[in-house]
Write an enzyme that holds these catalytic residues in place. Structure first.
Site, mmCIF file in Angstrom:
data_model
loop_
_atom_site.group_PDB
_atom_site.id
_atom_site.type_symbol
_atom_site.label_atom_id
_atom_site.label_comp_id
_atom_site.label_asym_id
_atom_site.label_seq_id
_atom_site.Cartn_x
_atom_site.Cartn_y
_atom_site.Cartn_z
ATOM 1 N N GLU A 106 -10.737 4.675 9.224
ATOM 2 C CA GLU A 106 -10.914 4.274 7.822
ATOM 3 C C GLU A 106 -11.438 2.847 7.710
ATOM 4 O O GLU A 106 -10.945 2.045 6.924
ATOM 5 C CB GLU A 106 -9.595 4.427 7.051
ATOM 6 C CG GLU A 106 -9.096 5.861 7.045
ATOM 7 C CD GLU A 106 -7.883 6.089 6.150
ATOM 8 O OE1 GLU A 106 -7.035 5.184 6.065
ATOM 9 O OE2 GLU A 106 -7.815 7.170 5.534
ATOM 10 N N GLU A 134 0.855 -1.182 0.000
ATOM 11 C CA GLU A 134 0.000 0.000 0.000
ATOM 12 C C GLU A 134 0.891 1.232 0.000
ATOM 13 O O GLU A 134 1.797 1.363 0.822
ATOM 14 C CB GLU A 134 -0.915 -0.024 1.238
ATOM 15 C CG GLU A 134 -1.888 1.134 1.266
ATOM 16 C CD GLU A 134 -3.122 0.853 2.125
ATOM 17 O OE1 GLU A 134 -3.441 -0.328 2.362
ATOM 18 O OE2 GLU A 134 -3.762 1.828 2.546
ATOM 19 N N ARG A 135 0.652 2.108 -0.950
ATOM 20 C CA ARG A 135 1.448 3.337 -1.139
ATOM 21 C C ARG A 135 2.920 3.020 -1.382
ATOM 22 O O ARG A 135 3.817 3.752 -0.939
ATOM 23 C CB ARG A 135 1.317 4.277 0.068
ATOM 24 C CG ARG A 135 -0.113 4.484 0.525
ATOM 25 C CD ARG A 135 -1.043 4.866 -0.585
ATOM 26 N NE ARG A 135 -2.426 5.033 -0.153
ATOM 27 C CZ ARG A 135 -3.431 5.292 -0.988
ATOM 28 N NH1 ARG A 135 -3.214 5.363 -2.296
ATOM 29 N NH2 ARG A 135 -4.647 5.447 -0.544
ATOM 30 N N LYS A 176 -3.876 0.010 14.030
ATOM 31 C CA LYS A 176 -4.750 1.039 13.460
ATOM 32 C C LYS A 176 -6.171 0.608 13.790
ATOM 33 O O LYS A 176 -6.638 -0.415 13.292
ATOM 34 C CB LYS A 176 -4.540 1.113 11.953
ATOM 35 C CG LYS A 176 -5.533 2.023 11.216
ATOM 36 C CD LYS A 176 -5.193 2.115 9.726
ATOM 37 C CE LYS A 176 -6.179 2.972 8.971
ATOM 38 N NZ LYS A 176 -5.819 3.133 7.537
ATOM 39 N N GLU A 211 4.966 9.866 13.683
ATOM 40 C CA GLU A 211 4.921 9.025 12.473
ATOM 41 C C GLU A 211 5.113 9.915 11.255
ATOM 42 O O GLU A 211 4.375 10.877 11.052
ATOM 43 C CB GLU A 211 3.572 8.294 12.399
ATOM 44 C CG GLU A 211 3.424 7.432 11.147
ATOM 45 C CD GLU A 211 2.106 6.633 11.121
ATOM 46 O OE1 GLU A 211 1.521 6.363 12.191
ATOM 47 O OE2 GLU A 211 1.671 6.286 10.005
ATOM 48 N N ASP A 269 -2.902 14.409 6.957
ATOM 49 C CA ASP A 269 -2.426 13.147 6.386
ATOM 50 C C ASP A 269 -1.213 13.292 5.476
ATOM 51 O O ASP A 269 -1.361 13.210 4.255
ATOM 52 C CB ASP A 269 -3.580 12.491 5.613
ATOM 53 C CG ASP A 269 -3.316 11.028 5.317
ATOM 54 O OD1 ASP A 269 -2.253 10.530 5.712
ATOM 55 O OD2 ASP A 269 -4.178 10.398 4.693
ATOM 56 N N GLU A 321 3.684 9.180 -0.977
ATOM 57 C CA GLU A 321 2.305 9.078 -1.454
ATOM 58 C C GLU A 321 1.774 10.402 -1.994
ATOM 59 O O GLU A 321 1.087 10.433 -3.006
ATOM 60 C CB GLU A 321 1.421 8.591 -0.289
ATOM 61 C CG GLU A 321 -0.052 8.597 -0.602
ATOM 62 C CD GLU A 321 -0.900 8.106 0.578
ATOM 63 O OE1 GLU A 321 -0.346 7.780 1.642
ATOM 64 O OE2 GLU A 321 -2.133 8.050 0.407
HETATM 65 C C1 BDP Z 1 -3.335 7.441 4.180
HETATM 66 C C2 BDP Z 1 -3.144 6.426 3.099
HETATM 67 C C3 BDP Z 1 -3.775 5.096 3.437
HETATM 68 C C4 BDP Z 1 -3.326 4.653 4.819
HETATM 69 C C5 BDP Z 1 -3.630 5.727 5.823
HETATM 70 C C6 BDP Z 1 -3.082 5.402 7.202
HETATM 71 O O1 BDP Z 1 -3.705 6.926 1.908
HETATM 72 O O2 BDP Z 1 -3.384 4.182 2.441
HETATM 73 O O3 BDP Z 1 -3.939 3.460 5.166
HETATM 74 O O4 BDP Z 1 -3.011 6.920 5.435
HETATM 75 O O5 BDP Z 1 -2.113 6.026 7.588
HETATM 76 O O6 BDP Z 1 -2.457 8.482 3.927
HETATM 77 O O7 BDP Z 1 -3.628 4.566 7.897
#
Ligand code: BDP
Length: 705
Positions: free
Chosen positions: A307, A183-184, A303, A402, A380, A408
């Protein structure tokens, strides 16, 4: 990469020297795999000084980390000399005097007064060079520091270094999935070959640990924070144990991202409620199972309730309830790192305020072995954000920073954007509540979302290696300047010629600001296209949740632009200490780089430059594009310092960046004009296409999504 056994190395070096005799003395093509650990041969005086060092090493221990340190030192010396025959002897023994010879290098890696946590000293005297630490890992760090200094041309007889890490946890977070996707990730597939582990351990895993150790990184979370529960199954624990064994000598502890609903997903329970005794027992047993395989397992990264991820709030519990339950399962053996990156679908509060609102009331309620991990800014990982207001606001909680090493939101792997200045900006920020962000996190640590992948050059581009390097160096010592980091990285990675460094370092130092200019100048944020975040999408306004839309962040209309976060708006400013809030609360006094983050102002708002806001915005887009042109132009003059393969790779990336910077500028300006109806300032180039064209572009195949 180097780091092979001595015999192997000697053989290869011999063959290499032989091959060199047969070939023309052209600069060898390089693919970037060796990173900053190339140990390219010194020349002139620096080489003469090094050649005078006696060719053997005595070690008084067979500790694996000290052996690695000695091996690395031999390797580095061989590389820096450019030929192997001076490297003759390694003696592993218990008594330093038994050889009867004076050793030029002395390791003392268990000195009671040698410092803890990887602290080391490297000192020259008449007898040679002494590397001293309270622990083996400090000796390894000392060797890397010594080799770095020698690589930069330092006099080996005038060394007097002593260093200790500013924070205990210096960590990379991988967003790698068990199927090999990242991812990313913009550097190919995942570096972790889960499929073949535990039987097969890719050499890359060792090379990776070595690279991390060389910059002081001491912890790695191996899987995506959007975690799959099966990573906690027995078969994965066995795979992880093999990695942990390989990384242990390099001082790296493994962490796992844990899916909060695992007791339900894979444990056969019908709940994951953190207060349910069966759930607690499940995690306890899971922790015991992991520690039986990996005695120094670092802990869990979580996490939760963010989301769409499961979490304690699904059961009416708090973040503290969830984190403390896992912390109890780990006990004194490990740490729970609980992410503060949360925002809710139901809550229409300014997204930039939600993490603070959820977490600050819980200050003091987290167990001692819980760390709350806070992104550098409140939204973000944008090209520029003010520091997160949680820093300084939770004095009774372990807070860790972090950062995102993978780019990204800053042009993926193809744009040259050196991120040290961005991290320096946040680390140095004064919270107004007892010190800087660096002060707040010093007792805890710093995590970076990794940018590594299966590409030969690891990071997807040569210059992105610099961000990995800079992250580690800053976590070790946040007071290092971006310039020093850029200089030492470029010297080790490309060339130590002064002229090269004087040219390339300024490019690096201005590169992130160029990205801010052509993507999101003056405090704009989150203007990227949907999902993959590749390219501009300021017009996007129809996504399911308001805070997913770029228009949520820019709030542009015919009159003005920007997010009012003062008292008349969301009042996010009130989450900052009073001195900071006062500094940023006045639209006329605020540094323009934060303006539209905190204020909604008219298009004709007068800027410190004397321009209107509209003219300033266009000016900054143009400045960003011009800088990238300048970067490409300057790079094109440097071919004599860099091997052809990497020179061309960088040039090609810069061409992409030139094109994409124009795209960002043109699409953004075309959109703003559709909103404000204003003419372009005189002498300004019109966008190449109309707005519809930019809106019609679609890239479903963009990487990292
Ligand atoms: C965002 C990203 C996503 C991550 C999220 C995170 O787009 O892919 O899952 O952060 O940090 O920037 O959990």
């Amino acid at each position: 990469m180097r780091g092979r056994g001595l015999v192997n190395r000697l053989a290869t070096a011999f063959l290499g020297a032989f091959a060199l005799l047969l070939s023309a003395p052209a600069a060898q093509a390089e693919d970037g795999y060796d990173l900053w650990l190339r140990y390219a041969p010194l020349e002139g005086e620096a080489l003469e000084r090094l050649e005078a060092i006696q060719p053997f090493i005595t070690i008084t221990t067979d500790n694996p980390t000290v052996r690695l340190a000695a091996d690395e030192l031999l390797d580095g010396m061989t590389g820096l000399r450019g030929y192997p025959h001076h490297v003759a002897l390694v003696i592993l023994q218990s008594d330093v005097d038994a050889t009867g010879k004076a050793s030029p290098f002395r390791f003392a890696c268990d000195m009671p007064d040698g410092g803890q946590g990887g602290a080391y000293t490297v000192q020259s005297d008449d007898a040679g060079i002494a590397i001293t630490s309270g622990e083996p890992i400090g000796c390894l760090y000392g060797v890397y520091a010594l080799l770095r200094e020698l690589s930069l041309g330092a006099d080996p007889y005038a060394l007097n270094m002593s260093s200790s890490p500013a924070m205990p946890l210096r960590m990379l977070n991988h967003w790698d999935n068990p199927d090999g996707s990242v991812e990313r990730g913009y550097a190919g597939r995942s570096i972790f070959d889960w499929w073949h582990l535990p039987e097969r351990l890719d050499q890359r895993m060792v090379d990776y640990a070595r690279a991390n150790a060389s910059i002081g990184i001491n912890a790695v979370a191996v899987n995506n924070v959007n975690a799959r529960a099966e990573m906690l199954e027995q078969r994965y624990i066995a795979k992880l144990a093999r990695l942990a064994d390989a990384w242990r000598p390099y001082g790296i502890r493994v962490f796992l991202s844990a899916r909060f609903s695992a007791p339900r997903d894979i444990g056969g329970l019908d709940t994951a409620d953190p207060l349910d005794p069966a759930v607690r027992a499940w995690w306890q047993a899971k922790a015991d199972e992991i520690y039986a395989a990996i005695p120094d397992f670092g802990g869990f990264l979580v996490k939760a309730n963010s989301e769409g991820q499961p979490g304690p709030q699904d059961y009416g519990r708090t973040h503290a309830d969830g984190a403390n339950m896992l912390a109890e399962a780990l006990g004194t053996r490990g740490t729970v790192i609980w992410r503060a990156f949360v925002y809710s679908a139901e809550d229409d509060t300014d997204r930039a305020m939600q993490a603070y609102n959820e977490f600050v009331p819980l200050d003091g309620q987290f167990a001692d072995n819980v760390i709350v991990q806070v992104k550098n800014g409140p939204v973000d990982f944008q090209p520029r954000e003010p520091f997160h207001p949680m820093f300084g606001a939770m004095p009774n909680t372990n807070l860790m920073l972090e950062a995102q090493v993978t780019k990204e939101y800053l042009g993926f792997a193809s744009h040259l954007a050196f991120l040290a200045p961005m991290w320096e900006e946040v680390l140095d920020a004064q919270t107004g509540r007892g010190g800087s962000v660096a002060d707040v996190i010093a007792p805890v640590g710093m995590a970076g979302v990794a940018n590594t992948g299966s590409d030969r050059n690891w990071s997807g581009s040569d210059f992105d290696q610099a961000n990995w390097y800079a992250f580690g160096r800053l976590a070790w010592d946040p007071s290092l300047s971006s310039e020093q980091i850029a200089r030492e990285w470029a010297a080790q990675t490309f060339s130590r010629e002064e002229e090269f460094l004087d040219t390339v370092v300024p490019i690096m130092l201005r590169s992130r600001e160029a990205v801010v200019d052509y993507m999101t100048p003056l405090g704009l944020a989150h203007q990227m296209a949907t999902g993959h975040h590749y390219g501009p999408g300021p017009w996007v306004c129809d996504l399911g949740r308001p805070e997913w839309n770029p228009c949520y962040y820019h709030r542009a209309d015919a009159e003005g632009i920007g997010f009012d976060r003062t008292e008349t708006g969301s009042n996010a400013l009130a989450q900052y200490g009073p001195s900071v809030a006062a500094l940023w609360g006045d639209a006329d006094a605020i540094d323009p780089k934060w303006l539209l983050w905190f204020h909604h102002v008219g298009w004709d708002h007068e800027m410190p430059s004397g321009r209107t806001l509209w003219a300033e915005l266009v000016h900054r887009y143009d400045r960003g594009v011009a800088r990238v042109d300048q970067m490409a132009e300057t790079w094109s003059t440097l071919s004599q310092y860099v091997d052809a393969e990497r020179f061309r790779a960088v040039s090609e990336n810069l061409s992409i960046q030139q094109r994409e910077a124009r795209w960002w500028r043109d699409a953004s300006i075309a959109y703003w004009q559709s909103v404000n109806g204003l003419e372009l300032p005189e002498g300004t180039r019109a966008p190449e296409h109309d707005l519809e064209y930019y809106q019609s572009l679609s890239f479903p195949e963009a990487p990292g999504n």
